[in-house]
Enzyme design. Structure first.
Site, PDB file in Angstrom:
ATOM      1  NE  ARG A 161      -3.476  -2.305   2.850  1.00  0.00           N
ATOM      2  CZ  ARG A 161      -3.140  -3.469   3.408  1.00  0.00           C
ATOM      3  NH1 ARG A 161      -1.905  -3.661   3.863  1.00  0.00           N
ATOM      4  NH2 ARG A 161      -4.028  -4.441   3.506  1.00  0.00           N
ATOM      5  CE  LYS A 203      -7.328  -1.209   6.045  1.00  0.00           C
ATOM      6  NZ  LYS A 203      -8.175  -1.317   4.835  1.00  0.00           N
ATOM      7  CG  HIS A 241      -5.004   0.522  -3.455  1.00  0.00           C
ATOM      8  ND1 HIS A 241      -4.271   0.462  -2.287  1.00  0.00           N
ATOM      9  CD2 HIS A 241      -5.935  -0.454  -3.346  1.00  0.00           C
ATOM     10  CE1 HIS A 241      -4.744  -0.491  -1.507  1.00  0.00           C
ATOM     11  NE2 HIS A 241      -5.750  -1.080  -2.133  1.00  0.00           N
ATOM     12  NE  ARG A 270      -3.171  -3.848  -1.007  1.00  0.00           N
ATOM     13  CZ  ARG A 270      -2.612  -4.737  -0.185  1.00  0.00           C
ATOM     14  NH1 ARG A 270      -1.316  -4.988  -0.266  1.00  0.00           N
ATOM     15  NH2 ARG A 270      -3.334  -5.401   0.697  1.00  0.00           N
ATOM     16  CG  HIS A 324      -6.105  -8.502   1.537  1.00  0.00           C
ATOM     17  ND1 HIS A 324      -6.139  -8.775   0.187  1.00  0.00           N
ATOM     18  CD2 HIS A 324      -6.053  -7.149   1.644  1.00  0.00           C
ATOM     19  CE1 HIS A 324      -6.115  -7.647  -0.488  1.00  0.00           C
ATOM     20  NE2 HIS A 324      -6.062  -6.648   0.366  1.00  0.00           N
ATOM     21  CE1 TYR A 362      -6.246  -4.178  -3.457  1.00  0.00           C
ATOM     22  CE2 TYR A 362      -8.034  -5.288  -2.301  1.00  0.00           C
ATOM     23  CZ  TYR A 362      -7.131  -4.252  -2.396  1.00  0.00           C
ATOM     24  OH  TYR A 362      -7.101  -3.292  -1.422  1.00  0.00           O
TER      25      TYR A 362
END
Length: 306
Positions: free
Chosen positions: A160, A185, A254, A257, A280, A289
């Site tokens: 990210r 994250k 993004h 990614r 994730h 994605y």
């Protein structure tokens, strides 16, 4: 303590800082990044801390909304930015720095409508090649090396934007090509062993910027490497310049990614393995994605044998 902005007549508390301080630590960093991005759109080199949020008006919020939508940011991201700006405006009003009419007009800016699940895209191999070629166009070798390393790290490790700018030199082991993302994250750490081409680009860049703690630093117009880390707004600016030089369709940080995840799936990687590499928590998020083409799907179904 909230940051204060000094004016000619008095010291005013920055409503942006007050609003950020009221958020949970887990969400504060991402919201600061969104405010940094917004401030940079309104004024070159402005940040969440330096911008005068008390002067925020309807036209500014509408401009930010239009700019982000035009640059291809996900619907959810644009709406999150709008929510942040409205929160800052409410704080400015609570501090007596904004009148009710200005606040009402800002709150009247409508969110972006659309299917957030299909937002964004994965870049083709040809587009990535054109971007890599574009890194060679800059007159300074330091910029060429840094921008190539940034591009390959985003496409080859799936970071990210906030994760990339937070990297330190200690986070990459040249000998083992191991990249450690310590500030992922949700404060989750993960490790990615990058491919040789990514590892080579990182090694070349690290040698060029020896002595700095941050892995990806700002570079002066003269070409000299500073000890200051990039910001997410700065990163977006670098990628935008490369996109314009390469003359390809606009993309967001993004999207690189998404490119990483899509390429892994195209090469037959297990979805759960991809989930872990992407950091994730839920495999269903990773599936969103997936930007494999319709041709890939047709080939998979038509090749089925019983």
């Amino acid at each position: 303590m909230p940051q204060q902005r000094r004016t000619s007549s008095h010291t005013t508390i920055n409503p942006g800082s007050v609003w950020l301080d009221g958020l949970a630590p887990t969400g504060r960093r991402s919201m600061r990044s969104l405010l940094n991005l917004s401030a940079a759109i309104l004024r070159h080199n402005a940040t969440a801390d330096s911008h005068d949020w008390s002067a925020l008006r309807y036209v500014h919020v509408a401009t930010i909304r239009a700019t982000l939508a035009e640059q291809g940011y996900a619907v959810a991201t644009v709406n999150m930015v709008l929510a942040a700006l409205k929160g800052v405006a409410q704080t400015a009003f609570n501090l007596g720095q904004m009148d009710a009419d200005a606040l009402a007009r800002i709150k009247a800016v409508k969110g972006v409508r659309g299917d957030s699940e299909v937002a964004g895209r994965a870049l083709s191999r040809e587009e990535v090649r054109l971007l890599l070629d574009a890194t060679k166009a800059h007159p300074h070798k330091s910029r060429q090396k840094r921008d190539r390393a940034i591009l390959l790290t985003l496409c080859g490790a799936g970071l990210r934007a906030g994760e990339l700018v937070a990297l330190e030199t200690r986070d990459y082991d040249v000998a083992t090509r191991t990249l450690t993302i310590r500030q992922g994250k949700g404060r989750k750490k993960r490790v990615v062993v990058v491919s040789p081409v990514v590892g080579k680009a990182l090694a070349v860049w690290i040698k060029a910027r020896a002595g700095n703690d941050c892995l990806f630093c700002r570079i002066h117009r003269s070409g000299s490497v500073t000890g200051q880390p990039l910001t997410t707004a700065g990163l977006a600016g670098i990628l935008r310049q490369l996109q314009e030089t390469a003359q390809i369709s606009p993309f967001t940080p993004h999207d690189l990614r998404r490119t990483f995840i899509t390429r892994l799936l195209e090469q037959g990687a297990d979805l759960n393995i991809v989930r872990q590499l992407a950091g994730h928590s839920d495999i269903s998020t990773t599936a969103l994605y997936d930007r494999r083409s319709a041709t890939t799907l047709i080939h998979a179904s038509s090749a089925l044998r019983f």
